[in-house]
Design a protein around this motif. Structure first.
Motif, PDB file in Angstrom:
ATOM      1  N   VAL A  38       0.877  -1.179   0.000  1.00 39.70           N
ATOM      2  CA  VAL A  38       0.000   0.000   0.000  1.00 39.70           C
ATOM      3  C   VAL A  38       0.905   1.216   0.000  1.00 39.70           C
ATOM      4  O   VAL A  38       1.832   1.299   0.805  1.00 39.70           O
ATOM      5  CB  VAL A  38      -0.912   0.032   1.252  1.00 39.70           C
ATOM      6  CG1 VAL A  38      -1.786   1.286   1.249  1.00 39.70           C
ATOM      7  CG2 VAL A  38      -1.777  -1.214   1.349  1.00 39.70           C
ATOM      8  N   ARG A  39       0.653   2.133  -0.913  1.00 43.46           N
ATOM      9  CA  ARG A  39       1.382   3.412  -0.876  1.00 43.46           C
ATOM     10  C   ARG A  39       0.339   4.525  -0.858  1.00 43.46           C
ATOM     11  O   ARG A  39      -0.607   4.521  -1.634  1.00 43.46           O
ATOM     12  CB  ARG A  39       2.347   3.552  -2.060  1.00 43.46           C
ATOM     13  CG  ARG A  39       3.555   2.624  -1.849  1.00 43.46           C
ATOM     14  CD  ARG A  39       4.646   2.810  -2.842  1.00 43.46           C
ATOM     15  NE  ARG A  39       5.419   4.026  -2.735  1.00 43.46           N
ATOM     16  CZ  ARG A  39       6.459   4.220  -1.931  1.00 43.46           C
ATOM     17  NH1 ARG A  39       6.836   3.276  -1.090  1.00 43.46           N
ATOM     18  NH2 ARG A  39       7.112   5.362  -1.940  1.00 43.46           N
ATOM     19  N   ILE A  40       0.527   5.464   0.045  1.00 37.53           N
ATOM     20  CA  ILE A  40      -0.498   6.478   0.288  1.00 37.53           C
ATOM     21  C   ILE A  40       0.011   7.850  -0.116  1.00 37.53           C
ATOM     22  O   ILE A  40       1.096   8.273   0.286  1.00 37.53           O
ATOM     23  CB  ILE A  40      -0.911   6.465   1.783  1.00 37.53           C
ATOM     24  CG1 ILE A  40      -1.507   5.098   2.119  1.00 37.53           C
ATOM     25  CG2 ILE A  40      -1.912   7.581   2.082  1.00 37.53           C
ATOM     26  CD1 ILE A  40      -1.982   4.937   3.535  1.00 37.53           C
ATOM     27  N   GLY A  41      -0.779   8.520  -0.938  1.00 36.50           N
ATOM     28  CA  GLY A  41      -0.452   9.879  -1.362  1.00 36.50           C
ATOM     29  C   GLY A  41      -1.653  10.784  -1.176  1.00 36.50           C
ATOM     30  O   GLY A  41      -2.562  10.480  -0.406  1.00 36.50           O
ATOM     31  N   LYS A  42      -1.642  11.902  -1.896  1.00 35.52           N
ATOM     32  CA  LYS A  42      -2.736  12.854  -1.797  1.00 35.52           C
ATOM     33  C   LYS A  42      -3.446  12.973  -3.127  1.00 35.52           C
ATOM     34  O   LYS A  42      -2.840  12.844  -4.193  1.00 35.52           O
ATOM     35  CB  LYS A  42      -2.196  14.233  -1.383  1.00 35.52           C
ATOM     36  CG  LYS A  42      -1.931  14.362   0.100  1.00 35.52           C
ATOM     37  CD  LYS A  42      -1.315  15.711   0.430  1.00 35.52           C
ATOM     38  CE  LYS A  42       0.111  15.792  -0.065  1.00 35.52           C
ATOM     39  NZ  LYS A  42       0.810  17.013   0.333  1.00 35.52           N
ATOM     40  N   TYR A  43      -4.742  13.234  -3.055  1.00 34.53           N
ATOM     41  CA  TYR A  43      -5.536  13.502  -4.250  1.00 34.53           C
ATOM     42  C   TYR A  43      -6.248  14.826  -4.029  1.00 34.53           C
ATOM     43  O   TYR A  43      -6.882  15.023  -2.993  1.00 34.53           O
ATOM     44  CB  TYR A  43      -6.558  12.383  -4.470  1.00 34.53           C
ATOM     45  CG  TYR A  43      -7.540  12.685  -5.560  1.00 34.53           C
ATOM     46  CD1 TYR A  43      -7.123  12.712  -6.890  1.00 34.53           C
ATOM     47  CD2 TYR A  43      -8.865  12.972  -5.278  1.00 34.53           C
ATOM     48  CE1 TYR A  43      -8.013  13.016  -7.899  1.00 34.53           C
ATOM     49  CE2 TYR A  43      -9.763  13.265  -6.277  1.00 34.53           C
ATOM     50  CZ  TYR A  43      -9.335  13.285  -7.591  1.00 34.53           C
ATOM     51  OH  TYR A  43     -10.215  13.588  -8.582  1.00 34.53           O
ATOM     52  N   MET A  44      -6.084  15.744  -4.973  1.00 36.83           N
ATOM     53  CA  MET A  44      -6.693  17.060  -4.808  1.00 36.83           C
ATOM     54  C   MET A  44      -7.505  17.450  -6.032  1.00 36.83           C
ATOM     55  O   MET A  44      -7.097  17.186  -7.165  1.00 36.83           O
ATOM     56  CB  MET A  44      -5.589  18.099  -4.560  1.00 36.83           C
ATOM     57  CG  MET A  44      -4.999  17.953  -3.166  1.00 36.83           C
ATOM     58  SD  MET A  44      -3.468  18.850  -2.941  1.00 36.83           S
ATOM     59  CE  MET A  44      -2.339  17.673  -3.628  1.00 36.83           C
ATOM     60  N   GLU A  45      -8.638  18.076  -5.786  1.00 36.56           N
ATOM     61  CA  GLU A  45      -9.426  18.654  -6.867  1.00 36.56           C
ATOM     62  C   GLU A  45      -9.406  20.167  -6.703  1.00 36.56           C
ATOM     63  O   GLU A  45      -9.801  20.692  -5.652  1.00 36.56           O
ATOM     64  CB  GLU A  45     -10.857  18.115  -6.841  1.00 36.56           C
ATOM     65  CG  GLU A  45     -10.903  16.638  -7.236  1.00 36.56           C
ATOM     66  CD  GLU A  45     -12.308  16.091  -7.381  1.00 36.56           C
ATOM     67  OE1 GLU A  45     -12.447  14.988  -7.931  1.00 36.56           O
ATOM     68  OE2 GLU A  45     -13.249  16.771  -6.931  1.00 36.56           O
ATOM     69  N   VAL A  46      -8.915  20.852  -7.749  1.00 43.52           N
ATOM     70  CA  VAL A  46      -8.711  22.290  -7.686  1.00 43.52           C
ATOM     71  C   VAL A  46      -9.508  22.948  -8.811  1.00 43.52           C
ATOM     72  O   VAL A  46      -9.380  22.546  -9.971  1.00 43.52           O
ATOM     73  CB  VAL A  46      -7.204  22.631  -7.824  1.00 43.52           C
ATOM     74  CG1 VAL A  46      -6.979  24.126  -7.808  1.00 43.52           C
ATOM     75  CG2 VAL A  46      -6.407  21.966  -6.708  1.00 43.52           C
ATOM     76  N   ALA A  47     -10.327  23.929  -8.460  1.00 41.04           N
ATOM     77  CA  ALA A  47     -11.077  24.693  -9.458  1.00 41.04           C
ATOM     78  C   ALA A  47     -10.264  25.932  -9.822  1.00 41.04           C
ATOM     79  O   ALA A  47      -9.859  26.694  -8.941  1.00 41.04           O
ATOM     80  CB  ALA A  47     -12.440  25.096  -8.903  1.00 41.04           C
ATOM     81  N   ILE A  48     -10.002  26.099 -11.125  1.00 43.55           N
ATOM     82  CA  ILE A  48      -9.164  27.203 -11.604  1.00 43.55           C
ATOM     83  C   ILE A  48      -9.942  27.982 -12.655  1.00 43.55           C
ATOM     84  O   ILE A  48     -10.492  27.402 -13.592  1.00 43.55           O
ATOM     85  CB  ILE A  48      -7.855  26.661 -12.226  1.00 43.55           C
ATOM     86  CG1 ILE A  48      -7.069  25.835 -11.191  1.00 43.55           C
ATOM     87  CG2 ILE A  48      -6.980  27.807 -12.746  1.00 43.55           C
ATOM     88  CD1 ILE A  48      -5.840  25.152 -11.761  1.00 43.55           C
ATOM     89  N   GLU A  49      -9.982  29.301 -12.503  1.00 44.42           N
ATOM     90  CA  GLU A  49     -10.665  30.171 -13.464  1.00 44.42           C
ATOM     91  C   GLU A  49      -9.609  30.905 -14.283  1.00 44.42           C
ATOM     92  O   GLU A  49      -8.956  31.832 -13.777  1.00 44.42           O
ATOM     93  CB  GLU A  49     -11.559  31.163 -12.701  1.00 44.42           C
ATOM     94  CG  GLU A  49     -12.342  32.136 -13.569  1.00 44.42           C
ATOM     95  CD  GLU A  49     -13.478  31.475 -14.358  1.00 44.42           C
ATOM     96  OE1 GLU A  49     -14.119  30.567 -13.803  1.00 44.42           O
ATOM     97  OE2 GLU A  49     -13.695  31.874 -15.514  1.00 44.42           O
ATOM     98  N   GLU A  50      -9.394  30.454 -15.523  1.00 42.52           N
ATOM     99  CA  GLU A  50      -8.415  31.104 -16.411  1.00 42.52           C
ATOM    100  C   GLU A  50      -8.995  31.185 -17.817  1.00 42.52           C
ATOM    101  O   GLU A  50      -9.953  30.482 -18.144  1.00 42.52           O
ATOM    102  CB  GLU A  50      -7.092  30.314 -16.436  1.00 42.52           C
ATOM    103  CG  GLU A  50      -6.252  30.413 -15.167  1.00 42.52           C
ATOM    104  CD  GLU A  50      -5.492  31.744 -15.056  1.00 42.52           C
ATOM    105  OE1 GLU A  50      -5.559  32.552 -15.995  1.00 42.52           O
ATOM    106  OE2 GLU A  50      -4.850  31.958 -14.003  1.00 42.52           O
TER     107      GLU A  50
END
Lengths: 84, 84
Positions: A38-50
């Motif tokens: 098992v390897r654990i990392g991060k998951y991110m959802e980012v809203a970007i207005e460009e």
């Protein structure tokens, strides 16, 4: 225009993942002996207005390098998708 | 046969993401005002040794429900792929 970036930050393969090892041992104690690592990392959802996808991608790369990951120990990948 | 499961665990939309809000404010302070929201979850890569993809998928669902996520506050999704 609005974009959503789905970012995965993972420990580099050479770095020992103590949290992942602990999860693997806990799973073995629960009877899940077929789980070999098992390897654990991060998951991110980012809203970007460009204006453009290029701008959004550039912002996403910069924020990953500067804040959301630790470049010494971690790698990051992301997918960018337009939001209606 | 060896399978790799790529698991994403995310906070349910109704749950306030304090860590994500902190990251968004830090990014705004760095000048990234086009970043409108950040939500932070977990990303896990799990190696599973099972006879069939169905067995591996069943194990993956069970370990997500029992250990890797908190079903009260979090959702999970995963993709399973065979490893040579």
């Amino acid at each position: 225009m609005a974009y959503k970036a789905k970012i995965r930050v993972t420990l580099r393969p050479s770095i020992l993942d103590v949290q992942g090892k602990a999860a693997q041992h806990a799973l073995a104690n629960l009877g899940y002996t077929s789980v070999e690592s098992v390897r654990i990392g991060k998951y991110m959802e980012v809203a970007i207005e460009e204006q453009t996808a290029e701008d959004a991608g550039r912002v996403c790369t910069e924020i990953c390098q500067k804040l959301l990951s630790n470049p010494v120990m971690e790698d990051f990948t992301f997918e960018l998708e337009p939001v209606n």
